[in-house]
Write a protein that holds these residues in place. Structure first.
Motif, mmCIF file in Angstrom:
data_model
loop_
_atom_site.group_PDB
_atom_site.id
_atom_site.type_symbol
_atom_site.label_atom_id
_atom_site.label_comp_id
_atom_site.label_asym_id
_atom_site.label_seq_id
_atom_site.Cartn_x
_atom_site.Cartn_y
_atom_site.Cartn_z
ATOM 1 N N SER A 424 0.839 -1.211 0.000
ATOM 2 C CA SER A 424 0.000 0.000 0.000
ATOM 3 C C SER A 424 0.862 1.245 0.000
ATOM 4 C CB SER A 424 -0.940 0.114 1.206
ATOM 5 O OG SER A 424 -1.127 -1.053 1.885
ATOM 6 N N LEU A 425 1.945 1.226 0.788
ATOM 7 C CA LEU A 425 2.823 2.396 0.830
ATOM 8 C C LEU A 425 3.448 2.639 -0.531
ATOM 9 C CD1 LEU A 425 4.714 2.103 4.207
ATOM 10 C CD2 LEU A 425 3.165 3.901 3.462
ATOM 11 N N ALA A 426 3.947 1.578 -1.165
ATOM 12 C CA ALA A 426 4.602 1.732 -2.461
ATOM 13 C C ALA A 426 3.614 2.280 -3.491
ATOM 14 C CB ALA A 426 5.170 0.394 -2.919
ATOM 15 N N HIS A 428 0.922 4.032 -2.899
ATOM 16 C CA HIS A 428 0.609 5.428 -2.575
ATOM 17 C C HIS A 428 1.718 6.358 -3.063
ATOM 18 C CE1 HIS A 428 -0.185 9.079 -0.445
ATOM 19 N NE2 HIS A 428 0.918 8.947 0.260
ATOM 20 N N LEU A 429 2.968 5.957 -2.789
ATOM 21 C CA LEU A 429 4.088 6.794 -3.239
ATOM 22 C C LEU A 429 4.106 6.888 -4.757
ATOM 23 C CD1 LEU A 429 7.293 6.380 -1.190
ATOM 24 C CD2 LEU A 429 5.314 7.814 -0.860
ATOM 25 N N TYR A 430 3.796 5.757 -5.422
ATOM 26 C CA TYR A 430 3.785 5.784 -6.882
ATOM 27 C C TYR A 430 2.765 6.803 -7.372
ATOM 28 C CZ TYR A 430 3.241 4.384 -11.705
ATOM 29 O OH TYR A 430 3.174 4.400 -13.065
ATOM 30 N N ARG A 431 1.574 6.792 -6.740
ATOM 31 C CA ARG A 431 0.510 7.699 -7.184
ATOM 32 C C ARG A 431 0.917 9.150 -6.953
ATOM 33 N NH1 ARG A 431 -4.185 6.297 -3.977
ATOM 34 N NH2 ARG A 431 -3.424 8.008 -2.709
#
Lengths: 587, 587
Positions: A424-426, A428-431
């Motif tokens: 989820s963190l990855a 979110h960061l991608y977005r």
């Protein structure tokens, strides 16, 4: 005021009277009846002796009454936390050994200490790391594993393992141990519980029972199954025909225990304790908030950390295991009319009395009955509907959920949570690493600026105005560099770049360095960098930096100011080149 | 087109002519002179035989010429990556052993494969995890560790360890081994390099040398130090007086090597390879973009991943070590006038010739000279100014930087990066977990709505309009729940809550569940939930959900529409209660 915040009991005890006392006593009676089989069953699920479940339902409830802010949360052993406990301490000790029981105490103490520290440091926000799809995928996967692990007790065979595959292999190898009387009890209880859960309430209502009473009676079905199968086992001597029973339970007060062991065990259990704390907290706060809202009450998440933490510490000093606020019991407590946390303390008294006087009757209780109780309880946690809805709503949320489920089922509960949180963190960061941005132009004759790709606006080949629709921070700082560099390199007669910052709430140190790099690179290309619409707090920070002096251009209050200044200072040649772009086919 | 993207050489080779050929040859000559001592020194820093550094400066450069997009990046062994290599393979093998050399090949292959895969999957954004403060703290700490680790060669003593404390203890224990001739050479070279770096360029310019030539001559100082100390060692037989020298280096073409070993080693090196890949990529892209911008050129970060990845794979098959684009060499290459990546291939030819013909002369090169070269090179990486500026600009960025430095110095390079990245992520989530939000009221007589705490606006005790200034996602979903629940519980006559979504670019599945919970809780309180100004893409998604039917209120196009509908439908009694708030003292 400070004392009242940390001891919420002071907020309601002074006004406590006869009416809430009656309501709380009634609710406590119903929850006690429900909690007796549950506490035995969840201790068994955690691989611990049944009395540990009872002990964990006494002191922790009294302590939560002192420190908790929810009026109706029912604290005690719950299914998912018991599964996590089994997975954590199963790695370092053999179930049934004294080291295993000692490890459960250490886990409860660690988990309690982590919760209390998080509460004092007001770190409740850490629970936000667990997104809804991850927690819901985790609970569904846990429900499946728990149901699979209890199947061995229904069949009367042995089995071990903490993943679906390991459990399945282990049970398949032992299928020759199948015990028919055990199977008969297990399947009967499963069928009985399933039918009562599904139809009893409706039947009772159609027979004229008030809806609430029908609901309560339905919830009491497990204790009936316990009573009947215990009696049958005793009466027909089924325990001599291979039906495993709970056996003798020491009666009396919970023991005083001192968690101990070498520092290696504490270190090994730390990660598990952290995950148990967070999962337990999220579960507990969700149900607590939902119930509080129904009565226009509020709970304080940071004080809840302290309430649940002290309850776990109490559990570890009285022979218990990790506890948290359970969903189904809390709902029953609420619907039975509990008005204050005193209901929890009364429940503790009820379990205490059961521990003192009823344990001899529990000796003949078949393990298969408890297993059936657990299976029916956890299958309600398995929620394929949410999986489908998440798939329809967002592929990125779905992939985090799917990763959690697959890793939880195939590798283990801790890995499952970690995989889900990391993904989820990855994502979110991608977005946020590619924020929406638009080159804007002037709506003719106005002070408004709109996306050149969507509107017929005036632009100037010597001037690019770039609007960024997100705060600038490390995840998108380099994207900004790439975007501006690409625009500047692709538009040779460019003289000015304006970054319009109306949507920028923060510029962190990474983004500041990127702005410095952009400024220097544009300078090397002979282009000037300007900013516009910088918000007050952002400007206050920028003023402290060298960037503000190095900036080749100016900082304009509004985009229109920038347009006017940079546009009118151009020579006549440029003025003539100005043109109105056509709206593109995109909406 | 696709082939040209993956083979950028096709973009410039067809137009290659005499002029760039001459420029590239000159630049390659200067870089070669600089690279010979550096490649030997960085191999030594990595604990590898000196020839490995030379091998890593041949094939990788040729391959990068084919696949790289930067016209001026100089690829090869660099200080920080060599330090990370030493830390990674030092855990699994003894420096100097054949396993150690084999582990370096595995590390280069793993790192190359990771880079290529990231490039093909266009995962360059993963580098965004490394914020500027973390990378700059990491490089400063690495510089200090490298300088400390080379001090032993200046003193002529033994020492080991990958942290400042371990290095210091180990060297203090061996201080009795101090060798005076070695110390004399080391200190002389340090002084010589420091003085030339500091004053030679200025001196040469004041003597009439053109600025660029002066710069080039200054950069060539290390090769002069190498030549003089090598000659002195040979002439005076210092190697018989305890001065450690490079010794015999096999001359000839780089060997063809096949990285191998059991799967355990590959697994152990995976994390290190990932970190080396990302740190190397970030370094390389930063310098590549800076240099490209100076000539209005561009680099493609995802293709750079492929360029650097294939270079590392080439290194692993030709007896090399992990490589990346180096900062100082690239700047020299750029300033010496390199026009195309062909300069890199010509540099490879230069190093090849050196490997074939100059290795006999290198045998007498003192290790202390190489150590002094490294110390002077890395001390320029140590940047206390940035630490101070970050402190002034942002305490949260500073704490991530400080954690990186302390953990890198005290625990190790891998732990340092992981600590920094984890802390930046946690701080970022903490910040966005409490988005700015404001209860707004109507600016009298207008269609504008402003923060009730800052402006004199109309409000209605039955209606709360809450503006959220951030996308709604898992990190702030629960905060939204708490905020709305607190507002609703604290304002008893409330009938309507409107969430104004003009700043909401995304509502993820967690936030959707929170909106559902808010809707249900407000319903239980007798309050209706509405939304306003929902953006198109967000609305498209919401339309697919059950929430849109369960929503107790409406979705309004604008906040003003919501105000008009909810405000005018109230009875007369309410109208009278409407009031104008006073501006608060906050700005």
């Amino acid at each position: 005021m400070q004392i009242r915040r940390y001891l919420p009991i002071l907020q309601w005890l002074p006004h406590y009277g006869r009416k809430p006392l009656v309501s709380d006593l009634l609710a406590a009676l119903i929850v006690t009846v429900m909690l007796i089989p549950q506490s035995l069953a969840y201790a068994m699920l955690a691989g611990l002796p049944p009395e540990v479940g009872l002990y964990a339902s006494i002191a922790p409830l009294v302590i939560y009454t002192l420190f908790g802010t929810s009026r109706t949360l029912a604290v005690g052993p719950v299914a998912v936390v018991s599964l996590m406990t089994a997975a954590a301490i199963g790695n370092i000790a053999t179930p049934g050994s004294s080291e295993y029981i000692a490890a459960a105490l250490i886990l409860a103490l660690l988990s309690g200490a982590i919760l209390v520290l998080m509460g004092l440091a007001r770190l409740g926000f850490l629970a936000n790391f667990l997104s809804h799809p991850v927690i819901s995928g985790f609970i569904t996967a846990s429900g499946l594993i728990i149901a699979a692990s209890q199947t061995k007790h229904i069949l009367g065979i042995e089995g071990s393992g903490h993943t679906l595959i390991a459990l399945g292999q282990s049970m398949a190898a032992n299928i020759n141990q199948l015990n028919l009387p055990t199977l008969a009890i297990g399947v009967s209880v499963l069928a009985f519980l399933y039918v009562t859960r599904r139809w009893l309430k409706r039947l009772l209502i159609s027979l004229g029972t008030p809806a609430r009473a029908a609901d309560m009676l339905t919830k009491a079905a497990p204790i009936l199954a316990v009573a009947i199968t215990t009696y049958a086992t005793w009466a027909f001597g089924l325990n001599h025909q291979g039906v495993a029973v709970v056996g003798d339970i020491p009666s009396g007060f919970p023991p005083l225990t001192l968690p101990g062991g070498d520092s290696g065990i504490w270190q090994e259990l730390f990660l598990a304790a952290l995950l148990i704390s967070i999962v337990g907290f999220v579960e507990s706060v969700s149900v607590g908030q939902t119930l509080a809202a129904k009565r226009r009450q509020q709970i304080d998440p940071n004080q809840e950390l302290i309430g649940l933490g002290t309850a776990n510490i109490a559990s570890s000093f009285t022979g218990g295991m990790p506890v948290t606020g359970g969903f189904s019991r809390s709902v029953v407590n609420f619907e039975a009319g509990a008005e204050t946390p005193a209901a929890g303390a009364f429940t503790a008294v009820g379990i205490m009395l059961a521990t003192l006087f009823f344990t001899p009757f529990i000796a003949y209780l078949p393990i298969a009955t408890l297993a059936a109780t657990i299976i029916i309880a956890v299958l309600s946690l398995v929620d394929f509907g949410t999986i489908q809805r998440t798939w329809q709503y967002s592929r990125s949320d779905f992939s985090a959920m799917l990763a959690t489920i697959i890793v939880t089922l195939g590798v283990g509960v801790e890995s499952g949570i970690i995989a889900g949180v990391s993904l989820s963190l990855a994502l979110h960061l991608y977005r946020t690493s590619r924020p929406h941005s638009a080159v804007v132009g002037r709506v003719p004759g106005s002070e408004h600026f709109r996306n050149v790709k969507r509107h017929a606006v005036e632009t100037d080949p010597h001037l690019v105005i770039l609007r960024i629709d997100e705060s600038l921070y490390f995840a998108n700082a380099r994207y900004l560099e790439n975007t501006v560099t690409a625009i500047a390199a692709g538009q040779p007669p460019l003289r000015h770049v304006v970054i319009a910052c109306q949507a920028v709430n923060v510029i962190d140190a990474s983004a500041l360095e990127s702005l410095e790099a952009i400024n220097a690179r544009l300078h090397d290309m002979g282009t000037t960098l300007h900013l516009a619409e910088v918000k007050g707090p952002v400007m206050d920070r920028l003023k402290k930096t060298a960037f503000i002096n190095e900036l080749t251009g100016q900082i304009f209050l509004s985009t229109y100011d920038a347009w006017q200044a940079l546009h009118t200072t151009d020579d006549h040649n440029t003025q003539k080149q100005r043109y109105v772009t056509q709206p593109s086919s995109s909406p």
